[in-house]
Design an enzyme around this catalytic site. Structure first.
Site, PDB file in Angstrom:
ATOM      1  N   ARG A  53      43.543  54.169  23.830  1.00  0.00           N
ATOM      2  CA  ARG A  53      43.789  53.154  24.875  1.00  0.00           C
ATOM      3  C   ARG A  53      44.046  53.842  26.230  1.00  0.00           C
ATOM      4  O   ARG A  53      43.652  53.353  27.271  1.00  0.00           O
ATOM      5  CB  ARG A  53      44.980  52.278  24.496  1.00  0.00           C
ATOM      6  CG  ARG A  53      45.400  51.306  25.583  1.00  0.00           C
ATOM      7  CD  ARG A  53      46.351  50.208  25.138  1.00  0.00           C
ATOM      8  NE  ARG A  53      47.296  50.570  24.099  1.00  0.00           N
ATOM      9  CZ  ARG A  53      48.411  51.258  24.271  1.00  0.00           C
ATOM     10  NH1 ARG A  53      48.737  51.713  25.472  1.00  0.00           N
ATOM     11  NH2 ARG A  53      49.221  51.535  23.248  1.00  0.00           N
ATOM     12  N   TYR A 105      32.445  32.067  40.203  1.00  0.00           N
ATOM     13  CA  TYR A 105      32.256  31.797  38.768  1.00  0.00           C
ATOM     14  C   TYR A 105      33.364  30.852  38.272  1.00  0.00           C
ATOM     15  O   TYR A 105      34.530  31.007  38.628  1.00  0.00           O
ATOM     16  CB  TYR A 105      32.268  33.117  38.000  1.00  0.00           C
ATOM     17  CG  TYR A 105      32.413  32.954  36.506  1.00  0.00           C
ATOM     18  CD1 TYR A 105      33.444  33.599  35.819  1.00  0.00           C
ATOM     19  CD2 TYR A 105      31.552  32.132  35.794  1.00  0.00           C
ATOM     20  CE1 TYR A 105      33.603  33.427  34.451  1.00  0.00           C
ATOM     21  CE2 TYR A 105      31.696  31.959  34.431  1.00  0.00           C
ATOM     22  CZ  TYR A 105      32.728  32.609  33.762  1.00  0.00           C
ATOM     23  OH  TYR A 105      32.874  32.428  32.411  1.00  0.00           O
ATOM     24  N   ASP A 179      33.622  40.770  44.331  1.00  0.00           N
ATOM     25  CA  ASP A 179      32.984  40.646  43.018  1.00  0.00           C
ATOM     26  C   ASP A 179      31.487  40.803  43.262  1.00  0.00           C
ATOM     27  O   ASP A 179      30.843  39.901  43.787  1.00  0.00           O
ATOM     28  CB  ASP A 179      33.312  39.286  42.405  1.00  0.00           C
ATOM     29  CG  ASP A 179      32.672  39.119  41.019  1.00  0.00           C
ATOM     30  OD1 ASP A 179      33.216  38.324  40.228  1.00  0.00           O
ATOM     31  OD2 ASP A 179      31.654  39.779  40.725  1.00  0.00           O
ATOM     32  N   LYS A 204      26.885  41.508  32.872  1.00  0.00           N
ATOM     33  CA  LYS A 204      25.659  40.979  33.480  1.00  0.00           C
ATOM     34  C   LYS A 204      24.636  42.073  33.758  1.00  0.00           C
ATOM     35  O   LYS A 204      24.283  42.831  32.882  1.00  0.00           O
ATOM     36  CB  LYS A 204      26.036  40.196  34.738  1.00  0.00           C
ATOM     37  CG  LYS A 204      27.201  39.246  34.534  1.00  0.00           C
ATOM     38  CD  LYS A 204      27.002  38.306  33.359  1.00  0.00           C
ATOM     39  CE  LYS A 204      28.189  37.408  33.159  1.00  0.00           C
ATOM     40  NZ  LYS A 204      28.200  36.682  31.888  1.00  0.00           N
TER      41      LYS A 204
HETATM   42  C1  LIG Z   1      29.549  34.115  32.110  1.00  0.00           C
HETATM   43  C2  LIG Z   1      29.221  33.974  33.394  1.00  0.00           C
HETATM   44  N1  LIG Z   1      29.804  34.645  34.382  1.00  0.00           N
HETATM   45  C3  LIG Z   1      30.816  35.629  34.201  1.00  0.00           C
HETATM   46  C4  LIG Z   1      31.324  36.231  35.499  1.00  0.00           C
HETATM   47  C5  LIG Z   1      32.561  36.888  35.518  1.00  0.00           C
HETATM   48  C6  LIG Z   1      33.392  37.043  34.241  1.00  0.00           C
HETATM   49  O1  LIG Z   1      32.822  38.093  33.492  1.00  0.00           O
HETATM   50  P1  LIG Z   1      33.067  38.192  31.919  1.00  0.00           P
HETATM   51  O2  LIG Z   1      32.493  39.570  31.553  1.00  0.00           O
HETATM   52  O3  LIG Z   1      32.277  37.054  31.281  1.00  0.00           O
HETATM   53  O4  LIG Z   1      34.553  38.081  31.668  1.00  0.00           O
HETATM   54  C7  LIG Z   1      33.027  37.420  36.706  1.00  0.00           C
HETATM   55  N2  LIG Z   1      32.324  37.311  37.870  1.00  0.00           N
HETATM   56  C8  LIG Z   1      31.124  36.672  37.884  1.00  0.00           C
HETATM   57  C9  LIG Z   1      30.377  36.559  39.173  1.00  0.00           C
HETATM   58  C10 LIG Z   1      30.595  36.113  36.699  1.00  0.00           C
HETATM   59  O5  LIG Z   1      29.395  35.480  36.748  1.00  0.00           O
HETATM   60  C11 LIG Z   1      28.146  33.038  33.832  1.00  0.00           C
HETATM   61  O6  LIG Z   1      28.126  32.730  35.048  1.00  0.00           O
HETATM   62  O7  LIG Z   1      27.305  32.635  33.000  1.00  0.00           O
END
Ligand SMILES: C=C(NCc1c(COP(=O)(O)O)cnc(C)c1O)C(=O)O
Length: 388
Positions: A53, A105, A179, A204
């Site tokens: 960790r 998001y 972001d 992504k």
């Molecule tokens: C799951 C999706 N988005 C996650 C996302 C997140 C969150 O990421 P995660 O890895 O899903 O926790 C943060 N910032 C942006 C711009 C995002 O698009 C979606 O838009 O389908």
């Protein structure tokens, strides 16, 4: 520690953090280190790693590669994008204020409204298109500005450099977080624009294979790295070594994938823009986008993300697709399509969603790297189905 050399993006993606000489066996591909614990020469006398960790060689390679690609100094990875968001809140204290763009998001909006608020962190949402909105919203207890650009799903842009200049002039203590999930460090590098932290859902485009959930934060600042490194260990928001190895591998083709996402995305956007069953297409690299001039100044390209307002029945359209897959998420090699109003942004209060224009006519596409003509033909047949 990455060196911010003048090497090209692809060279850094393939070599930064991967030096074979860091291992006694000199493997060209970094080894996958699954061990959760490491032998010590004596009590508290370890050779750089003590417990999974707290640190892991596979994670270390990925973090160094991410830092180099961002022209940063430190990369830190977390168990998900929202895990990275959670970790970044540890930079704040109870009573602090965050200014966030109004189109982000859905999970980020939900986090700020229903999780951060429990830690007595106040959040204001402002239209990110207008820099003045951010400046006007700054209060004595403002400690962080959260920018998503391009935004999810309306693909609005924030003038990152100007916001930073306007805010930081009077308040250098305010953290600026960008972001950068939709643009990736291939098309946009927030640290080069003056941001304190570039944050990602690596889930992504950066991983780009729809097989890992992970997040990241990259910074140049020693003080931020120290606080986030403590949080990463103390709060335990860490990814697995196996996932780190997968993302590290994916970064090697990020340049090629983003180029193909952009090529296919623009072709699809232009097809949709001329289609009689499409009311409006939103794509930052289309001259019709209201912030097109900012897009071409601030980014060197745009990914495969497109949103459009459909004239027909969205449910019929989405269920008629054959190559595009009806699913949440984005940025993978496969093309995805979704209805944000009832899927990724369903957690946003309806009144706020409607005010933003996230209604049941708004469809979001993540255009993949399939054969362009096949994608356009699939959209065309599904649009025709939606009017039957
Ligand atoms: C799951 C999706 N988005 C996650 C996302 C997140 C969150 O990421 P995660 O890895 O899903 O926790 C943060 N910032 C942006 C711009 C995002 O698009 C979606 O838009 O389908």
């Amino acid at each position: 520690m990455p060196t911010n050399t003048e090497e090209g993006f692809a060279t850094k993606a393939i070599h930064a953090g991967q030096d074979p000489l860091q291992w006694s066996h000199c493997s060209v591909v970094p080894p996958l280190v699954m061990s959760t614990t490491f032998r010590q020469d004596g009590p508290a006398q370890h050779r750089g790693y003590e417990y999974g960790r707290s640190g892991n060689p596979s994670r270390n390679c990925l973090e160094n590669c991410l830092a180099a690609l961002e022209n940063g100094k430190y990369g830190l990875v977390f168990s998900s994008g929202l895990g990275a968001t959670t970790a970044l809140m540890s930079l704040l204290e109870s009573g602090d204020h965050v200014i966030c763009g109004d189109d982000v998001y859905g999970g980020t909006n939900r986090f700020f409204q229903r999780c951060a608020s429990k830690q007595n962190i106040q959040v204001s949402f402002v239209d990110a298109c207008n820099t003045e909105n951010f400046v006007a919203a700054v209060k004595d207890n403002t400690k962080m500005i959260w920018i998503e650009s391009p935004t999810n799903p309306l693909l609005k842009l924030a003038d990152i450099k100007t916001i930073i200049k306007e805010v930081k002039t009077g308040r250098p203590d305010v953290y600026i977080v960008v972001d950068n999930t939709f643009a990736t460090c291939y098309f946009q590098r927030p640290l080069d624009l003056g941001a304190d932290i570039s944050m990602y859902s690596l889930t992504k485009y950066m991983n780009g294979h729809s097989d890992v959930i992970m997040g990241a934060a990259i910074t140049k600042r020693d003080d931020i790295e120290e606080k986030l490194r403590f949080t990463q260990n103390a709060m335990g928001i860490v990814p697995s070594p196996y996932d780190c190895a997968l993302v590290n591998r994916s970064l090697k083709t990020l340049e090629l994938r983003m180029q193909q996402h952009m090529k296919n995305g623009l072709a699809v956007a232009k097809f949709l823009e001329g289609h009689p069953l499409v009311k409006k297409v939103i794509h930052p690299y289309l001259p019709s986008h209201p912030q097109y001039e900012l897009a071409i100044k601030q980014m060197s390209g745009h990914s495969g993300m497109i949103s459009f307002y459909h004239k027909g029945n969205s449910y019929k359209f989405l269920k008629a697709l054959k190559i595009f897959i009806l699913a949440e998420s984005l940025g993978g090699y496969e093309s995805l399509a979704e209805l944000p109003s009832v899927m990724t942004h369903a957690s946003i209060p309806e009144e706020e969603r409607m005010k933003l224009g996230i209604n049941e006519q708004l469809i979001r596409l993540s255009v993949g790297i399939e054969t362009e003509q096949d994608l356009i033909a699939d959209l065309d047949q599904a649009l025709k189905c939606s009017m039957q």
